[in-house]
Design a protein around this motif. Structure first.
Motif, PDB file in Angstrom:
ATOM      1  N   UNK A  85      42.106 -55.996  51.140  1.00 39.54           N
ATOM      2  CA  UNK A  85      42.060 -55.095  52.278  1.00 39.54           C
ATOM      3  C   UNK A  85      43.437 -55.077  52.956  1.00 39.54           C
TER       4      UNK A  85
ATOM      5  N   UNK B 151      44.746 -53.399  55.787  1.00 40.75           N
ATOM      6  CA  UNK B 151      44.207 -52.548  56.830  1.00 40.75           C
ATOM      7  C   UNK B 151      44.851 -52.826  58.181  1.00 40.75           C
ATOM      8  N   UNK B 152      45.107 -54.092  58.430  1.00 38.11           N
ATOM      9  CA  UNK B 152      45.682 -54.457  59.727  1.00 38.11           C
ATOM     10  C   UNK B 152      47.186 -54.653  59.511  1.00 38.11           C
TER      11      UNK B 152
ATOM     12  N   UNK C 200      47.260 -41.792  59.524  1.00 39.99           N
ATOM     13  CA  UNK C 200      46.131 -41.209  60.244  1.00 39.99           C
ATOM     14  C   UNK C 200      45.527 -40.033  59.483  1.00 39.99           C
TER      15      UNK C 200
ATOM     16  N   UNK D  48      45.344 -39.488  56.341  1.00 42.49           N
ATOM     17  CA  UNK D  48      45.038 -39.708  54.922  1.00 42.49           C
ATOM     18  C   UNK D  48      43.746 -38.985  54.569  1.00 42.49           C
TER      19      UNK D  48
ATOM     20  N   UNK E  32      41.382 -39.573  52.634  1.00 43.35           N
ATOM     21  CA  UNK E  32      40.181 -40.324  52.245  1.00 43.35           C
ATOM     22  C   UNK E  32      39.492 -40.953  53.452  1.00 43.35           C
ATOM     23  N   UNK E  33      40.031 -40.636  54.613  1.00 41.10           N
ATOM     24  CA  UNK E  33      39.486 -41.192  55.861  1.00 41.10           C
ATOM     25  C   UNK E  33      39.538 -42.716  55.875  1.00 41.10           C
ATOM     26  N   UNK E  34      40.507 -43.246  55.176  1.00 44.13           N
ATOM     27  CA  UNK E  34      40.674 -44.695  55.189  1.00 44.13           C
ATOM     28  C   UNK E  34      41.066 -45.132  56.584  1.00 44.13           C
ATOM     29  N   UNK E  35      40.553 -46.280  56.956  1.00 44.77           N
ATOM     30  CA  UNK E  35      40.897 -46.742  58.296  1.00 44.77           C
ATOM     31  C   UNK E  35      42.044 -47.759  58.243  1.00 44.77           C
TER      32      UNK E  35
ATOM     33  N   UNK F 262      44.649 -50.116  61.083  1.00 41.20           N
ATOM     34  CA  UNK F 262      44.969 -50.454  62.459  1.00 41.20           C
ATOM     35  C   UNK F 262      46.412 -50.969  62.449  1.00 41.20           C
TER      36      UNK F 262
ATOM     37  N   UNK G 296      44.491 -48.902  49.380  1.00 40.86           N
ATOM     38  CA  UNK G 296      43.123 -48.829  49.890  1.00 40.86           C
ATOM     39  C   UNK G 296      42.277 -47.891  49.033  1.00 40.86           C
TER      40      UNK G 296
ATOM     41  N   UNK H 204      38.712 -48.278  47.070  1.00 40.29           N
ATOM     42  CA  UNK H 204      37.588 -47.333  47.043  1.00 40.29           C
ATOM     43  C   UNK H 204      37.181 -47.052  45.602  1.00 40.29           C
TER      44      UNK H 204
ATOM     45  N   UNK I 100      34.879 -59.112  53.642  1.00 42.52           N
ATOM     46  CA  UNK I 100      35.175 -58.043  52.676  1.00 42.52           C
ATOM     47  C   UNK I 100      35.499 -58.650  51.316  1.00 42.52           C
TER      48      UNK I 100
ATOM     49  N   UNK J 260      32.582 -50.242  51.730  1.00 35.50           N
ATOM     50  CA  UNK J 260      33.053 -48.877  51.916  1.00 35.50           C
ATOM     51  C   UNK J 260      33.254 -48.595  53.402  1.00 35.50           C
TER      52      UNK J 260
ATOM     53  N   UNK K  32      34.046 -50.693  55.561  1.00 30.07           N
ATOM     54  CA  UNK K  32      35.275 -51.379  55.977  1.00 30.07           C
ATOM     55  C   UNK K  32      36.492 -50.502  55.687  1.00 30.07           C
ATOM     56  N   UNK K  33      36.449 -49.845  54.569  1.00 28.24           N
ATOM     57  CA  UNK K  33      37.606 -49.074  54.130  1.00 28.24           C
ATOM     58  C   UNK K  33      37.697 -47.713  54.813  1.00 28.24           C
ATOM     59  N   UNK K  34      36.564 -47.094  54.960  1.00 23.99           N
ATOM     60  CA  UNK K  34      36.556 -45.689  55.343  1.00 23.99           C
ATOM     61  C   UNK K  34      35.875 -45.496  56.688  1.00 23.99           C
ATOM     62  N   UNK K  35      36.472 -44.612  57.450  1.00 26.59           N
ATOM     63  CA  UNK K  35      35.860 -44.260  58.724  1.00 26.59           C
ATOM     64  C   UNK K  35      34.588 -43.475  58.457  1.00 26.59           C
TER      65      UNK K  35
ATOM     66  N   UNK L 115      35.079 -40.133  62.703  1.00 26.78           N
ATOM     67  CA  UNK L 115      36.030 -39.054  62.440  1.00 26.78           C
ATOM     68  C   UNK L 115      35.797 -37.910  63.422  1.00 26.78           C
TER      69      UNK L 115
END
Lengths: 477, 68
Positions: free
Chosen positions: A166, A168-169, A189, A191, A193-196, A198, A298, A302, B11, B50, B52-55, B60
């Motif tokens: 991950x 992500x941070x 922001x 992206x 794939x709506x990946x999150x 921070x 990321x 997925x 995760x 998923x 965790x990865x995706x909003x 959104x």
């Protein structure tokens, strides 16, 4: 040397008498003349730029410096100037060849004329700068740093850190106002794939003086909270030219190489890698590319999840199919096997029965045989016995005949005698003599007491029978 | 900080667990009796990872609204 200063030791014949003091302007004028005569042609000088600024009039003012071997204190210093008519062309040539902006911290080999102004004093006018020297120096400096990191065994430490699944941070080392930082944030922001993600910015100077200290401080702050982040991104605005000399320092490179989190650099330099690019976990060209790297990583996660899900589905289907097949074939074997099983059982039974019959027959036969044998033996014995008896009997007849004859003879005599006696006792003879025989029915009445009145009696005479009835007694005695 | 560490752990461990289940399936060491249970677990792990990865759609939407 003395020829440089002819007037100080031996004042010549001049308007200035001995002992008569010069004005400052006169002195400076003299200095200027001497310098001019000695440095009448441009010459190449090697120095480090310690300050550089372009004034609004288009002239570029710099400070050149030479450090002593320790690298800390200046051993020599000089002011320099690039005239506005020279500056644009000089700068362009330099930057095009080196990809490096003329800025503080880099070493140059410059073609200079030595100037002296009565007012401003000593200075150098830069006519040209040799890019090859700077490139060579930067490369040498980088090589030096890398060699040292290698010797210390830390050069690949950051590269060897595993990227966590991950990413992500993200701790970002950049300047808050840098265009590259904005690009980076936007890219993350937006992206698809709506990946999150921070991000947290740790502001640092990305050019000019103090880059090293500033970035070291930011890295220090991140390291203190390293548990909170998955990776560090070092980015700065892109562009063809930059002053990257600030990044090529040993301390910064060592800190990066040994940083506990994976470093991703997007320093925006197209030609050369800085040392921190070379020691960082991952090096990309631009801040946008850095964001793209994170997104791709990321995205791969997925995809990995999707692949796992697919495998799960497929394997489950396969497994169920296999089990179904096993069940079906077991069922088939069961149904197919049942008649066979029954047939086998029947055959077994039949065999048992046949065997039993056979055994019983054999047993009977044996018994019969035994009986026959017994019977034979018995018959044989009996026969023998009969034979014995017969032969015994065979001895008898002659004796028997004789015995019988004698017996008959004896009986004949007896019979003759009995006949004579019987003749004498014959009732007919008696009856003829007048005796009668009284019978009641078939019973011979021998006593008067044997008859009752009214009874019918028969009386035999020698020549017939008379029937009579008994009368009651007249007088009972 | 602790929860974050835990999240990260989760995760990674979820992914590991997921891989384990897939391996079990591939090696056919899984019991048919356990299959449903394992699948449900895998499905939950997948959803968790998923997320965790995706909003999520909701998030959104919220972000888009705040942008307007």
């Amino acid at each position: 040397m003395s020829t440089f200063f002819p007037y100080s030791t031996a004042p010549p014949d001049s308007p200035h008498a001995a002992g008569q003091a010069l004005t400052l302007r006169q002195l400076n004028g003299l200095v200027r003349q001497v310098l001019k005569s000695q440095f009448d042609a441009p010459l190449w000088v090697q120095a480090e730029i310690s300050e550089l600024r372009v004034a609004s009039n288009g002239h570029c003012y710099l400070e050149l410096i030479e450090k002593d071997p320790s690298g800390r204190t200046p051993a020599a210093k000089a002011r320099g100037i690039v005239w506005s008519r020279t500056w644009p062309g000089l700068r362009m040539r330099f930057e095009e060849s080196t990809g490096q902006r003329l800025a503080a911290g880099i070493k140059v080999q410059a073609l200079v004329t030595v100037e002296f102004s009565e007012v401003y004093g000593y200075s150098l006018t830069l006519l040209d700068v040799d890019p090859a020297y700077t490139l060579g120096d930067l490369a040498r400096r980088r090589r030096e740093i890398l060699r040292r990191l290698e010797e210390e065994g830390v050069i690949d430490l950051n590269k060897e850190l595993p990227l966590p699944p991950l990413l992500q941070r993200i701790a970002v080392v950049s300047s808050a106002t840098a265009a590259g930082y904005g690009d980076f944030l936007r890219q993350l922001e937006e992206n698809p794939y709506r990946l999150r993600f921070r991000t947290e910015l740790f502001p640092a100077l990305m050019q000019g003086e103090g880059v090293e200290e500033s970035i070291l401080a930011a890295l220090g702050a991140i390291a203190d909270r390293s548990e909170e982040f998955d990776a560090v991104v070092i980015i700065r605005g892109g562009g063809a030219v930059s002053d990257l000399a600030g990044f090529d320092t040993y301390l910064l490179a060592a800190a990066c190489a040994q940083f506990p989190l994976p470093l991703i650099t997007g320093i925006g330099h197209e030609r050369d890698d800085t040392v921190i690019d070379l020691v960082a976990h991952t090096r990309v060209k631009t801040p946008t590319a850095a964001a793209q790297f994170l997104i791709t990583h990321q995205r791969e996660q997925l995809d990995r999840l999707a692949a796992l899900a697919r495998t799960l589905q497929e394997e489950t289907r396969t497994l169920l199919h296999l089990h179904g097949e096993a069940l079906r074939s077991a069922g088939e074997r069961l149904t197919g096997g049942m008649p066979r099983f029954l047939a086998r059982q029947e055959a077994l039974l039949a065999r048992l029965q046949a065997e039993a019959t056979h055994r019983a027959g054999a047993l009977l036969a044996r018994h019969r045989q035994q009986q026959a044998a017994l019977a034979y033996t018995a018959g044989l014995r009996l026969h023998k016995r009969l034979e014995a008896e017969k032969s015994l009997l065979a001895l008898h007849p002659p004796r028997l005949r004789q015995a019988a004859r004698q017996l008959l003879l004896r009986h004949g005599h007896a019979l003759a005698l009995i006949g004579q006696q019987a003749q004498a006792a014959d009732p007919a003879r008696i009856l003829r003599r007048g005796y009668t025989l009284t019978l009641s029915g078939s019973r011979i009445v021998t006593s008067a007491r044997q008859v009752t009145p009214g009874e019918c009696l028969r009386t035999r005479f020698h020549d017939g029978t008379v029937r009579s009835r008994v009368l009651p007694d007249e007088k009972q005695p | 900080m602790e929860t974050r560490t835990k999240e990260k752990e989760t995760y990674t461990t979820a992914l590991k667990r997921l891989q384990e289940i897939v391996n079990e399936l591939e090696e056919e060491t899984i019991d048919v009796d356990e299959l449903t249970k394992k699948l449900a677990e895998a499905q939950r792990l997948l959803a968790f990872c998923k997320k965790k990865l995706v909003k999520t759609e909701e998030e959104v939407q919220k972000i888009l609204e705040t942008m307007q």
